[in-house]
Design an enzyme around this catalytic site. Structure first.
Site, PDB file in Angstrom:
ATOM      1  CD  GLU A   1      29.568  44.328  34.932  1.00 22.20           C
ATOM      2  OE1 GLU A   1      29.612  43.132  35.300  1.00 22.20           O
ATOM      3  OE2 GLU A   1      30.554  45.073  34.978  1.00 22.20           O
TER       4      GLU A   1
ATOM      5  CE1 TYR B   1      30.117  41.546  39.758  1.00 20.62           C
ATOM      6  CE2 TYR B   1      28.787  41.198  37.786  1.00 20.62           C
ATOM      7  CZ  TYR B   1      29.968  41.621  38.375  1.00 20.62           C
ATOM      8  OH  TYR B   1      30.974  42.150  37.610  1.00 20.62           O
TER       9      TYR B   1
ATOM     10  CG  ASP C   1      34.394  39.242  39.677  1.00 24.78           C
ATOM     11  OD1 ASP C   1      35.241  39.346  40.600  1.00 24.78           O
ATOM     12  OD2 ASP C   1      34.664  39.488  38.488  1.00 24.78           O
TER      13      ASP C   1
ATOM     14  CB  CYS D   1      50.942  40.567  42.769  1.00 19.81           C
ATOM     15  SG  CYS D   1      49.555  41.090  43.801  1.00 19.81           S
TER      16      CYS D   1
ATOM     17  CB  CYS E   1      50.072  38.864  49.246  1.00 14.65           C
ATOM     18  SG  CYS E   1      49.074  37.394  48.939  1.00 14.65           S
TER      19      CYS E   1
END
Length: 290
Positions: free
Chosen positions: A35, A118, A136, A199, A205
């Site tokens: 990370e 984060y 993020d 997707c 969406c």
């Protein structure tokens, strides 16, 4: 506000990249290292360095025993090398105060040197499977488009962004779902050329349903690299990474012709603890020469 959890998880199960820090055998230390390295650095550049680090320093105490200079040298060309010093400092605290095991709760993780909101949430989720929102840039973009119908997330708002993602997390498998949202943003719902036909949530969406309206918010200014202090600092560090000896300033002076900018950057490296000056006036990576 919701997305079809099963569609997202099924897509992730079928198409997720096989990254070493996602594997079940990866320790929390491995997740933490990944990370930190992945911040503002692409996966392709991180993976070989990550593998080298975990082979060399499989537990925090192993890294804590190394010098700062060794850690900065091993960081290589990942960029933003202060991250290496923060990891080194965090490793020492994990060894001394947490029995060489990376903590599992967000508040304790936040108490480690250099660990921000984060990273703490990412480790709690991806290393320990906790149900905490991890946000993020990629996740913000997916939520902006799929949930809010906007082409871009706009300026970040920690409170709003965490609340948005928290509302999407399922009770079971929340950590995997968080990883799936990140992967969706990294591979499909990209900033410049989204692969909408691939997707898994194309049909629901909000951005698609609204006709893919253009982003009307503040324009992001692309960061340049050539000629910046970042480039000069990197060139100076390259000289020191390439030798185990302390070097005279003349060896550093040859890397950049603008003396004013070069000296300013060298001073900033000294202030940041990435470079040290010996009693004899030579320069070296930290902890290697006194």
């Amino acid at each position: 506000m919701s997305l079809d959890t099963e569609l997202v998880l099924d897509w992730f199960a079928e198409t997720a990249r096989d990254l070493p820090w996602r594997r079940p055998e990866c320790t929390a230390w491995g997740v933490l290292v990944s990370e930190i390295m992945l911040q503002q650095t692409p996966v392709a550049r991180v993976e070989p360095i990550w593998r080298e680090w975990l082979e060399r320093w499989p537990v925090p105490s192993a890294m804590a025993a190394a010098s700062q200079g060794e850690v900065v040298r091993a960081w290589g060309k990942l960029g933003y090398p202060r991250r290496a010093l923060r990891l080194h400092a965090a490793a020492a605290v994990i060894e001394a105060e947490h029995d060489d095991v990376v903590p599992s709760d967000v508040d304790t993780l936040l108490g480690l040197p250099g660990i921000g909101a984060y990273t703490a949430r990412a480790v709690a989720a991806f290393a320990y499977g906790q149900k905490v929102p991890v946000v993020d840039t990629n996740v913000r973009r997916v939520v902006a488009r799929a949930v809010h119908g906007a082409a871009d997330a706009g300026p970040p708002s920690t409170t709003r962004d965490l609340a948005d993602v928290d509302a999407l997390l399922p009770e079971e498998g929340a950590a995997v779902y968080s990883a799936a949202l990140m992967e969706l943003g990294a591979l499909i719902c990209t900033a410049r050329a989204p692969k909408c036909a691939d997707c898994p949530v194309f049909g629901e969406c909000a951005w698609q349903i609204a006709g893919r309206p253009a982003y009307a918010g503040p324009v992001k200014v692309a960061q340049k690299f050539a000629g910046t202090d970042r480039q000069v600092r990197g060139l100076l560090l390259d000289v020191l990474r390439g030798t185990s000896e302390a070097v005279p300033k003349a060896k550093l002076d040859v890397v950049w012709s603008d003396a004013g900018q070069r000296d300013k950057c060298l001073h900033s490296l000294l202030v940041d603890g990435l470079v040290e000056q010996t009693a004899g006036g030579l320069f070296a990576l930290p902890g290697e020469h006194r």
